[in-house]
Design an enzyme around this catalytic site. Structure first.
Site, short mmCIF file in Angstrom:
data_model
loop_
_atom_site.label_atom_id
_atom_site.label_comp_id
_atom_site.label_asym_id
_atom_site.label_seq_id
_atom_site.Cartn_x
_atom_site.Cartn_y
_atom_site.Cartn_z
N HIS A 95 -7.36 -3.61 -1.79
CA HIS A 95 -6.69 -4.86 -2.09
C HIS A 95 -7.24 -5.46 -3.37
O HIS A 95 -6.94 -6.60 -3.72
CB HIS A 95 -6.91 -5.90 -0.97
CG HIS A 95 -6.52 -5.42 0.38
ND1 HIS A 95 -7.41 -4.86 1.25
CD2 HIS A 95 -5.31 -5.40 1.00
CE1 HIS A 95 -6.77 -4.53 2.37
NE2 HIS A 95 -5.52 -4.83 2.24
N HIS A 155 0.82 -1.22 0.00
CA HIS A 155 0.00 0.00 0.00
C HIS A 155 0.85 1.27 0.00
O HIS A 155 0.36 2.34 0.34
CB HIS A 155 -0.91 0.02 1.23
CG HIS A 155 -1.81 -1.15 1.34
ND1 HIS A 155 -2.75 -1.45 0.38
CD2 HIS A 155 -1.93 -2.12 2.29
CE1 HIS A 155 -3.41 -2.54 0.75
NE2 HIS A 155 -2.93 -2.97 1.89
#
Lengths: 304, 304
Positions: free
Chosen positions: A190, A28
Site C-alpha cells: 500500500h 492490488h
C-alpha cells in the site's frame, strides 16, 4: 448485504468441496478477483481502494463459497481485514458454516523474525490461494486445506522495494515521497514506509540485497528446493522484473538451492507504484503437486 | 547466427504445421516472447529495446519454425522491422522455406484512413498471433493462415493515449515530455508523439473520445459483433483499465454493437509508460472460433 462487494465464482458453491475465499482492499489487481475460478478462489470480498471490505461482504463471500464442507478464509495480516473477517467468520459459524482461517505474514520487511506472526502478509498469499484451491479441488478436508496453507505461510518470505509511490484517488497525494536518488526499502504494497530510504542502486545490487535478507530469514539452505516469485508492484516493466529474476536465480545457484518453479509478473500490485518484491517458498512434494495442479482463473491458469 | 536473439517454442518445429513467427524490439513485454507456445507463436526474433531484430535473427526464427508447411511472418509496420524481416524472408526462400508475411497497421492515430496501409501496427497484432496460431494448429495452409491474419488486420483498429513517457535505458531521457495537465493523444507504443498534446480529462472522457474515433474509422456499426481489447502501456494499473473498459462497453451497447469477447490487461507495453489503448476487432464465425481455440503460452492461455 452489499452484493457489489462480493465477487463469486460462476459455479459456486461447488457441492462437496471446501470453499476458499479471500479479500481485502481494491487497488492490488490482479489480486484478488483475478484469481477466482477452478482450482483457486471461490469468492472474494473487496473493499474500497486500500480499505478492508465490510464484514457483511466477507460473510456473503463465505456463504456463496460454502458447498457443505466448510469455508477457508485466507487473509493478509492487516488490522482491518483481520477484524472484519473475524466478524464474518462469527456470522458464518452462527449460520452453521464451518470456518477456518489462515493469516499470511510473509513480509520480512515489516517486523523482526522473533515476531514473525506480526508481519504483514503480501504477495506470498498467491501461493496460499493456489495451494488451498488445489487441495480443495482434490477433495481435501477443511483441516487439510488449512494445514496446506499454514505450510505455505511457514515456508514463504517476501521483501519489497519501491522507486516511486502510488496515489490513492480519494486522497489525491502520493503515499510517500522519495528524492530522485532514493528507494523505499522494505515497502508495503500500500506504499507503507519501509525500514529505510536508501540510495538508488542497480537492479542487480538491490535484488542481491533483498534476496540475501530473504534467504537468511527462513533461512533457505543448500539442498532446499524453492519457488521464486518476482512480483511487480504496478509501475515496473516486466522486462526489468526478469533482470531481477536472473540475479535471484544466480544467488540460489551459488548456494545450491534448487529452483523448482518460477513466477515473474504482476500478481499483487499497489496501483501504479514502481517497484518489485522477491518471494521464496520452500517446497516439498505436496506443495509442488498442488502448485502444478490445474487452475482456470482470469489471471492465472495451469493447463493439466 | 545470433541465437540469443531468437526465442523458439520448445517443441519447434512442429511437423506438418505452418510456423508462425513475429518479432521486433524489446521493451514491449509480454510481447513478443510471452506469447510463444501451443496455439500461438512458434518463434520470435527480438532486438535491443525499441530496435528491430537483425535479419539473421529473423531468419533463424523462420528456420526454427519451419515444419515443412511454410512459415508466416507477422510484423508491425515499422521501417526497420519491415526491412529486416524482408531480408529474412529472402534468405528463407533461398533456403527453400515457403514464406508469406502480413504487416499489421491497426493504429488509427498514426495516419489518415485513406492511407491506412501506412499506419503503425500496435497491440492489434495480438489478435493476429492468436488467430494465425489457431489456424496453423488446426491444419490450415500457409495461404489460409495468411488470409485469416489479413482479415484480422482489416477488421482491427486501435488508438492509444499516454499520461507519462518511458525512458529507454540506452538514451537515459524520457521519450517525450508532458506538463502535469497534459496527455499525449494517439501515442505510439514506443512513445512516438501522437497527433496532439491535450488537456487531461477523466478516464471516461478520454475513453469516450478514443472509442468514438475507433468506431468511426472502420466503421463499426449496429449489428456488428466485436472483440474489445484494453491494453495497458506499462505504468497504468489494471483497475484503471477496467474503468476504461466499462466506458467502451457502454458506448458499444448504446450503438447496438455486440461484444463477443473482452481482453483487459497488459498485452503490448512501452516499458513504464503510463497510458492505455482501445482496440476493437469486428468478428465473424471464423475469427470467433480461432480466438477461443486452445492456447498455452507463458502470458496467454485458453483452456479447451
Amino acid at each position: 448485504m452489499d452484493a457489489a462487494r462480493t465477487v463469486v465464482r460462476a459455479d459456486a458453491p461447488v457441492a462437496g468441496k471446501v470453499g476458499v475465499i479471500t479479500g481485502g482492499g481494491s487497488g492490488h489487481k490482479p489480486s484478488f478477483i483475478g484469481f477466482i475460478g477452478q482450482g483457486m478462489l471461490d469468492a472474494v470480498a473487496v473493499g474500497e481502494i486500500f480499505t478492508s471490505p465490510p464484514p457483511l461482504a466477507c460473510f456473503e463471500a463465505a456463504k456463496a463459497a460454502d458447498g457443505g464442507k466448510g469455508v477457508l478464509l485466507l487473509l493478509g495480516n492487516y488490522a482491518g481485514d483481520v477484524m472484519n473477517f473475524q466478524l464474518a467468520a462469527d456470522m458464518a459459524k452462527a449460520a452453521g458454516i464451518p470456518v477456518e482461517q489462515v493469516i499470511s505474514t510473509d513480509d520480512v520487511g515489516s517486523g523482526p523474525k522473533e515476531e514473525a506472526h506480526k508481519r504483514r502478509g503480501v504477495v506470498g498469499a498467491f501461493f496460499g490461494w493456489k495451494v488451498a484451491g488445489a487441495k480443495a479441488a482434490a477433495g481435501g478436508s477443511l483441516e487439510e486445506c488449512k494445514a496446506a496453507v499454514e505450510k505455505v505461510n511457514a515456508n514463504t518470505r517476501t521483501l519489497g522495494v519501491a522507486i516511486s509511490p502510488c496515489t490513492v484517488p480519494a486522497k489525491g497525494s502520493p503515499t510517500f515521497t522519495l528524492a530522485e536518488d532514493e528507494m523505499e526499502y522494505a515497502v508495503g504494497h500500500h506504499g507503507e514506509a519501509g525500514t529505510a530510504k536508501i540510495k538508488t542502486m542497480s537492479a542487480d545490487e538491490i535484488t542481491a540485497k533483498m534476496t540475501l535478507e530473504v534467504i537468511n530469514d527462513l533461512p533457505y539452505k543448500a539442498g532446499d528446493e524453492v519457488a521464486i516469485l518476482i512480483n511487480g508492484l504496478g509501475g515496473t516493466p516486466q522486462l526489468e522484473l526478469y533482470i531481477c529474476y536472473r540475479k535471484v536465480k544466480q544467488m540460489l545457484d551459488e548456494r545450491e538451492i534448487k529452483v523448482g518453479s518460477s513466477y515473474v509478473g504482476e500478481f499483487f500490485t499497489g496501483l501504479e507504484m514502481a517497484g518489485f518484491s522477491v518471494t521464496l517458498m520452500k517446497l516439498d512434494d505436496e506443495l509442488k503437486e498442488l502448485l502444478t495442479a490445474p487452475a482456470d482463473t482470469p489471471n492465472y491458469k495451469v493447463i493439466a
